[in-house]
Motif scaffolding. Structure first.
Motif, PDB file in Angstrom:
ATOM      1  N   VAL A 184     -27.714  19.153  27.181  1.00 37.53           N
ATOM      2  CA  VAL A 184     -28.990  18.728  26.649  1.00 37.53           C
ATOM      3  C   VAL A 184     -29.191  17.102  26.639  1.00 37.53           C
ATOM      4  O   VAL A 184     -30.226  16.727  26.478  1.00 37.53           O
ATOM      5  CB  VAL A 184     -29.034  19.139  25.182  1.00 37.53           C
ATOM      6  CG1 VAL A 184     -28.324  18.359  24.199  1.00 37.53           C
ATOM      7  CG2 VAL A 184     -30.511  19.326  24.762  1.00 37.53           C
ATOM      8  N   ILE A 185     -27.940  16.596  26.973  1.00 35.72           N
ATOM      9  CA  ILE A 185     -27.959  14.971  26.991  1.00 35.72           C
ATOM     10  C   ILE A 185     -28.509  14.724  28.202  1.00 35.72           C
ATOM     11  O   ILE A 185     -28.141  14.956  29.392  1.00 35.72           O
ATOM     12  CB  ILE A 185     -26.783  14.328  26.657  1.00 35.72           C
ATOM     13  CG1 ILE A 185     -26.311  14.730  25.277  1.00 35.72           C
ATOM     14  CG2 ILE A 185     -26.834  12.786  26.900  1.00 35.72           C
ATOM     15  CD1 ILE A 185     -24.780  14.365  25.091  1.00 35.72           C
ATOM     16  N   PRO A 186     -29.936  13.742  28.588  1.00 39.20           N
ATOM     17  CA  PRO A 186     -30.116  13.037  29.683  1.00 39.20           C
ATOM     18  C   PRO A 186     -29.098  12.663  30.647  1.00 39.20           C
ATOM     19  O   PRO A 186     -28.399  11.696  29.890  1.00 39.20           O
ATOM     20  CB  PRO A 186     -31.273  12.102  29.128  1.00 39.20           C
ATOM     21  CG  PRO A 186     -31.706  12.550  27.851  1.00 39.20           C
ATOM     22  CD  PRO A 186     -30.385  13.232  27.000  1.00 39.20           C
ATOM     23  N   GLY A 187     -29.056  13.000  31.762  1.00 37.40           N
ATOM     24  CA  GLY A 187     -28.077  12.275  32.716  1.00 37.40           C
ATOM     25  C   GLY A 187     -26.727  13.264  32.632  1.00 37.40           C
ATOM     26  O   GLY A 187     -26.138  13.071  33.799  1.00 37.40           O
ATOM     27  N   LEU A 188     -26.622  14.295  31.962  1.00 35.45           N
ATOM     28  CA  LEU A 188     -25.451  15.177  31.793  1.00 35.45           C
ATOM     29  C   LEU A 188     -25.734  16.789  32.221  1.00 35.45           C
ATOM     30  O   LEU A 188     -25.126  17.688  32.023  1.00 35.45           O
ATOM     31  CB  LEU A 188     -24.742  15.157  30.422  1.00 35.45           C
ATOM     32  CG  LEU A 188     -24.157  13.859  30.153  1.00 35.45           C
ATOM     33  CD1 LEU A 188     -23.646  14.098  28.781  1.00 35.45           C
ATOM     34  CD2 LEU A 188     -23.377  13.288  30.906  1.00 35.45           C
ATOM     35  N   GLY A 189     -27.117  16.736  33.054  1.00 29.28           N
ATOM     36  CA  GLY A 189     -27.690  18.121  33.294  1.00 29.28           C
ATOM     37  C   GLY A 189     -26.357  18.665  34.336  1.00 29.28           C
ATOM     38  O   GLY A 189     -26.461  19.989  34.568  1.00 29.28           O
ATOM     39  N   ASP A 190     -25.632  17.908  35.015  1.00 27.45           N
ATOM     40  CA  ASP A 190     -24.750  18.433  35.979  1.00 27.45           C
ATOM     41  C   ASP A 190     -23.791  19.225  35.443  1.00 27.45           C
ATOM     42  O   ASP A 190     -22.982  19.912  36.121  1.00 27.45           O
ATOM     43  CB  ASP A 190     -24.148  17.434  36.885  1.00 27.45           C
ATOM     44  CG  ASP A 190     -25.224  16.665  38.065  1.00 27.45           C
ATOM     45  OD1 ASP A 190     -26.216  17.429  38.171  1.00 27.45           O
ATOM     46  OD2 ASP A 190     -25.102  15.553  38.646  1.00 27.45           O
ATOM     47  N   LEU A 191     -23.296  19.057  34.090  1.00 33.01           N
ATOM     48  CA  LEU A 191     -22.441  19.760  33.333  1.00 33.01           C
ATOM     49  C   LEU A 191     -22.708  21.274  33.399  1.00 33.01           C
ATOM     50  O   LEU A 191     -21.839  22.131  33.242  1.00 33.01           O
ATOM     51  CB  LEU A 191     -22.159  19.214  32.126  1.00 33.01           C
ATOM     52  CG  LEU A 191     -21.404  17.777  31.988  1.00 33.01           C
ATOM     53  CD1 LEU A 191     -21.276  17.472  30.338  1.00 33.01           C
ATOM     54  CD2 LEU A 191     -19.918  18.158  32.476  1.00 33.01           C
ATOM     55  N   GLY A 192     -23.883  21.867  33.837  1.00 30.82           N
ATOM     56  CA  GLY A 192     -24.320  23.008  33.975  1.00 30.82           C
ATOM     57  C   GLY A 192     -23.528  23.815  34.946  1.00 30.82           C
ATOM     58  O   GLY A 192     -23.119  25.035  34.832  1.00 30.82           O
ATOM     59  N   VAL A 193     -23.209  23.099  36.065  1.00 31.76           N
ATOM     60  CA  VAL A 193     -22.347  23.800  37.063  1.00 31.76           C
ATOM     61  C   VAL A 193     -20.926  23.987  36.466  1.00 31.76           C
ATOM     62  O   VAL A 193     -20.179  25.035  36.510  1.00 31.76           O
ATOM     63  CB  VAL A 193     -22.230  22.818  38.308  1.00 31.76           C
ATOM     64  CG1 VAL A 193     -21.425  23.248  39.139  1.00 31.76           C
ATOM     65  CG2 VAL A 193     -23.599  22.520  38.916  1.00 31.76           C
TER      66      VAL A 193
END
Length: 215
Positions: A184-193
């Motif tokens: 949910v933190i901007p810039g950390l969307g890649d943690l979805g992988v």
């Protein structure tokens, strides 16, 4: 109770299988859709791979959401005897996540059909429509995994406090939950992988443990 373990175990293994299916198809046939193509190029690519893409969306969103209902229900039944409050809150987030991913999948598939129908008439309007659909899909669950992360975290905490299921598996669950919440933190969307890959292990482990557990 034995039936709950069977339902939960089967559902968890199904979830792991869905994730594996989704990643394999994304890395393989649908990889161009995830690359840095323009919106017009993405829509053209999806036009050529419509059936495969819609199947992928149906499996990883709609089917995933349906199976999640059964898993959430089973885990609540298993954990609520010892930790009713945590388990009760967890099942609510499980149902919310289920609704979000099902809605995300249905909107994406219906939206793609609408965009492709508009494409021969006005490519710019079709591309704008698809951009809107992509934004909705990402907002509902394709890009932010906070609700799923909270569900995993709550289930894990309930299991730890109830002293049910392997403790090491619960520590993995804490990592999975944290990875999902941080998206949910901007810039950390890649943690979805990371969230998805770790969930494959967590779901598979959970499914095996539940199916092997005797009442």
């Amino acid at each position: 109770m034995k039936t709950l373990y069977k339902i939960g175990g089967s559902a968890a293994l199904t979830q792991a299988t869905i994730y594996i299916f989704g990643f394999i198809l994304l890395i393989g046939s649908l990889n161009p859709e995830a690359s840095s193509l323009s919106i017009n190029e993405r829509l053209a690519f999806l036009s050529s791979n419509q059936a495969l893409y819609q199947l992928w969306i149906f499996v990883i969103y709609v089917l995933f959401g349906v199976v999640l209902v059964f898993l959430s229900f089973a885990l609540n039944g298993i954990l609520k005897a010892k930790k009713p409050i945590l388990s009760g809150i967890a099942v609510i987030f499980g149902y919310i996540w289920s609704v979000l991913v099902i809605a995300s999948g249905m909107i994406t598939n219906i939206g793609l059909e609408a965009a492709l129908a508009q494409q021969p008439k006005n490519i710019q309007q079709a591309s704008q429509l698809w951009l809107t659909i992509e934004t909705l899909q990402n907002g509902l669950g394709g890009g932010v995994e906070v609700v799923g992360g909270i569900w995993v975290l709550l289930v894990t905490l309930a299991g730890l406090k109830a002293h049910q299921l392997p403790k090491v598996m619960h520590w993995l669950g804490l990592l999975v939950g944290l990875a999902g919440i941080l998206t949910v933190i901007p810039g950390l969307g890649d943690l979805g992988v990371v969230f998805g890959l770790l969930q494959i292990v967590w779901f598979a482990w959970l499914g095996i443990v539940l199916l092997k557990t005797k009442d």
